[in-house]
Write an enzyme that holds these catalytic residues in place. Structure first.
Site, short mmCIF file in Angstrom:
data_model
loop_
_atom_site.label_atom_id
_atom_site.label_comp_id
_atom_site.label_asym_id
_atom_site.label_seq_id
_atom_site.Cartn_x
_atom_site.Cartn_y
_atom_site.Cartn_z
N GLU A 144 0.79 -1.24 0.00
CA GLU A 144 0.00 0.00 0.00
C GLU A 144 0.82 1.29 0.00
O GLU A 144 0.63 2.17 0.83
CB GLU A 144 -0.97 -0.02 1.19
CG GLU A 144 -1.91 -1.21 1.10
CD GLU A 144 -2.77 -1.43 2.34
OE1 GLU A 144 -2.72 -0.62 3.26
OE2 GLU A 144 -3.49 -2.45 2.37
N GLU A 253 -6.31 -10.47 -1.65
CA GLU A 253 -7.18 -10.28 -0.48
C GLU A 253 -8.64 -10.19 -0.92
O GLU A 253 -9.39 -9.31 -0.49
CB GLU A 253 -6.76 -9.00 0.28
CG GLU A 253 -5.29 -8.97 0.65
CD GLU A 253 -4.87 -7.76 1.49
OE1 GLU A 253 -5.76 -7.05 1.97
OE2 GLU A 253 -3.66 -7.55 1.65
O1 9MR Z 1 -8.07 -7.85 8.08
C1 9MR Z 1 -7.13 -7.05 8.76
C2 9MR Z 1 -7.74 -6.48 10.03
O2 9MR Z 1 -7.97 -7.52 10.95
C3 9MR Z 1 -6.83 -5.45 10.63
O3 9MR Z 1 -7.47 -4.82 11.70
C4 9MR Z 1 -6.48 -4.43 9.57
C5 9MR Z 1 -5.59 -3.37 10.13
O4 9MR Z 1 -5.16 -2.49 9.17
O5 9MR Z 1 -5.84 -5.07 8.49
C6 9MR Z 1 -6.70 -5.94 7.84
O6 9MR Z 1 -6.06 -6.49 6.72
C7 9MR Z 1 -5.64 -5.55 5.73
C8 9MR Z 1 -4.41 -6.10 5.07
O7 9MR Z 1 -3.42 -6.40 6.00
C9 9MR Z 1 -3.88 -5.14 4.02
N1 9MR Z 1 -4.89 -4.78 3.09
C10 9MR Z 1 -6.16 -4.34 3.63
C11 9MR Z 1 -6.69 -5.37 4.61
C12 9MR Z 1 -8.06 -5.00 5.09
O8 9MR Z 1 -8.04 -3.80 5.81
#
Ligand code: 9MR
Length: 642
Positions: A144, A253
């Protein structure tokens, strides 16, 4: 009655048995690409379901993020990550490390470190991962990093050397650091909303890494953004991305966050086959599957959660229609036989095309190196090709490393490149690249120091060579010159100025320094916002030296110009130099910068001058010994000529 009951119990037991037998293997039986998923609230067998009965790749939802592992500096918590990693090893399917560097979910203590210590901390983090998991097969190296995606990205960016001339130098550095540690891992750049917005920024970023020769093996489209996208928009955007990048793709994802079963099934059934059946698609990872336990919640207008985890596809132990569809799709021949860029789900070839310069000029020589290495096989030959507008033509074929090719481009513009590695078993492995060929740099107006640089008079050549703007549109529309591509030239202060500036944009000026010494400057600038700034630096082959940072005050309006004065932090020697203005705080307008001569102290050229016994008078102080990097001597500043 009794009999019926017995029968139904028997049938249920049978159905249970059949389900177990059926469910021994994961949904995808394609040997070359995976249908993976993530841990659920930190555990592998989410919802009590044996993970490997559904999925054949795993990413930790949070357990491998830097903040989860190293919340306290130097104390590493690998518990949750190890569960997933060991499970993947036991079941012989890929584990993906998510993620090495990311402007989010890094430990809070990182923010308190200075740039040098932050870099050390990133290195130590990667070293620790390497120590713990020396044989990773797949890594999200950077997550990101598209501008604006994570506000804290700058902490990582600065630590890894900043944007530099490509705008993404720090990401290239991160990939080099990853490749050094895990040359056999598939190294991925991962980002969100690639299909919905910022598509062009995503393409530019990945293409810049690819064309600079960074060891990036694949791009990852997170695909959280597909619920509301029509099939035609989605497929068009997907085509555009692959057409520009020509690289392996992961869907990293995927989720469809809706309570509407039909909509969810519709999206799954139109998008998954489309993606899965692309021969450049190396795998799809869904971002959660247990309804109520995924990251997408239904919320009311105040942001209060109404229903948790609505992207889940197994609800109360039963398949939602999307999951039913997915099970049956994975049984089709189309799904089973779809090709992958990584047969066996492993990287065999590391092939990267690295040009000696990112700004080659027409009829000027350049060297292109194909960095090629195999995991298990032996290279027989490497052929480099370029596209002559009709087809790919060979530049040359080499059979011994290093695979370096001399190339003299005869046209300006982008030239597509392709490297083909042939191994001794007759297999071939391809990698695409490109170079943009420029016209030679020419000053727009000849400029001397002492003298004035009018900001709009940046050198001629092109975007990426003598200037960089973050988009291709000239929003200033002053009509001052026609070769400014996206640089925004505005009318203002009785003449022209640079406007609509964004962080990372830069302009270069060839200047003839008439007098060797230090310089004072007066910048004529304006800004309608706070915190605008730009850096003045000296650019040489070896790199860039910042001479000064000019803070531009909020003048209330971009039409109200003011002056900001200062002294360059380092001296300039006589001769032609390239000065660069780089925007470090958005939205300043730059009209001009006037440089006046300040002092003619003698500058130290290099160590040899001391070796020759020459002595210099530096600001009244005699100096007869020089050490590299020395800046202070006898309480006085020693000015090293750049
Ligand atoms: O699913 C993840 C969630 O449990 C966390 O709180 C969050 C924190 O930023 O991250 C989520 O996963 C993310 C992933 O690591 C990167 N891309 C976006 C995903 C969804 O937010």
């Amino acid at each position: 009655m009794r009999m019926r009951r017995t029968l139904s119990i028997t049938m249920l037991a049978l159905a249970g048995l059949m389900f177990t037998a059926d469910a021994q293997a994961q949904l995808s039986s394609n040997p070359d690409k995976f249908l993976g998923n993530i841990t659920t609230y930190g555990s592998v067998n989410g919802g009590g379901i044996e993970y490997a009965t559904l999925w054949n790749q795993i990413t930790c939802e949070n357990e491998t993020k830097w903040s989860s592992v190293e919340g306290n500096q130097g104390n590493f918590n690998w518990g949750g990550a190890d569960n997933a990693y060991n499970y993947a090893k036991q079941h012989n399917f890929p584990f993906k490390f998510h993620t090495l560097v990311w402007g989010s979910q890094f430990p809070g203590w990182v923010k308190n470190l200075n740039v040098r210590k932050r870099k050390k901390a990133i290195e130590a983090w990667m070293d620790e991962i390497k120590r713990h998991y020396p044989d990773l097969e797949m890594i999200d190296v950077v997550n990101e990093a598209v501008e604006g995606h994570q506000a804290d990205t700058h902490y990582i960016k600065e630590a890894l050397g900043g944007g530099g001339k490509t705008g993404y130098d720090w990401i290239i550095t991160a990939f080099e650091m990853a490749y050094e540690r895990w040359p056999n891992a598939i190294l991925i750049y991962n980002d969100f909303n690639t299909f919905q917005w910022n598509t062009q920024q995503f393409i530019d970023l990945v293409k810049t890494l690819r064309d600079a020769g960074a060891p990036i093996d694949a791009y990852g489209c997170q695909s959280h953004d597909l619920t509301d996208l029509s099939y035609s928009t989605f497929t068009q955007v997907e085509k555009d991305i692959q057409k520009a990048l020509k690289m392996p793709m992961y869907i990293t994802e995927y989720d469809i966050g809706t309570k509407d079963d039909n909509l969810q099934k519709q999206r799954y059934s139109e998008q998954i086959p489309y993606l899965w059946q692309k021969d450049y698609c190396a795998g799809i990872t869904l971002w959660g599957y247990i309804y109520g336990a995924t990251w997408i919640d239904e919320k009311d207008s105040q942001g209060n959660v109404i229903t948790r985890g609505i992207s889940g596809i197994i609800k109360n132990g039963s398949d939602r229609p999307a999951m039913e569809w997915l099970r049956s799709y994975m049984q089709t021949d189309a799904a089973k036989n779809a090709k992958s860029p990584f047969p066996g789900m492993k990287k065999e070839a590391s092939v990267y095309i690295k040009p000696s310069t990112l700004t080659p000029t027409k009829n000027g020589p350049m060297t292109i190196t194909v960095r090629a290495a195999m995991r298990t096989k032996t290279i027989q030959s490497v052929t480099l090709k370029y596209h002559n507008g009709v087809k790919y033509k060979d530049i040359a074929t080499l059979t011994t490393a290093p695979y370096t090719f001399d190339f003299t481009p005869t046209e300006t513009g982008e030239i597509a490149l392709k490297a083909v590695v042939t191994t001794t078993d007759g297999e071939t492995y391809e990698r695409y690249g490109a170079v943009r060929v420029y016209n030679q740099r020419v000053p727009y107006r000849s400029m001397e120091l002492p003298g004035t640089i009018e900001a709009e008079n940046f050198d001629k050549s092109g975007e990426g060579a003598t200037f960089h703007d973050s988009d291709a549109t000239d929003e200033g529309k002053a009509g001052y010159r026609s070769d400014n591509e996206g640089v925004d030239i505005v009318t203002g202060n009785g003449g022209y100025a640079i406007g609509y500036t964004a962080v990372g944009e830069w302009l270069e000026y060839s200047v003839n320094v008439k007098s060797s010494g230090t310089y004072d400057y007066v910048a004529t600038v304006s800004s309608g916002t706070d915190n605008s700034a730009f850096k003045i630096s000296l650019v040489k082959e070896e790199g860039e030296t910042v001479l000064s940072t000019v803070s531009v005050p909020n003048t209330g309006s971009w039409d109200t110009y003011t002056t900001v004065s200062g002294t360059l932090g380092k001296g300039l020697g006589t001769g032609t130099h390239i000065l660069r203005f780089t925007i470090s705080g958005a939205n300043c307008n730059i009209d001009k910068v006037q440089f006046t001569f300040k002092s003619d102290v003698k500058y130290v050229q290099d160590q040899d001058e001391f070796a020759n016994g020459t002595r210099y008078n530096l600001g009244g102080q005699r100096v007869n010994q020089y050490q590299k990097g020395m800046t202070i001597m006898n309480g006085r500043k020693v000015l090293i000529m750049e």
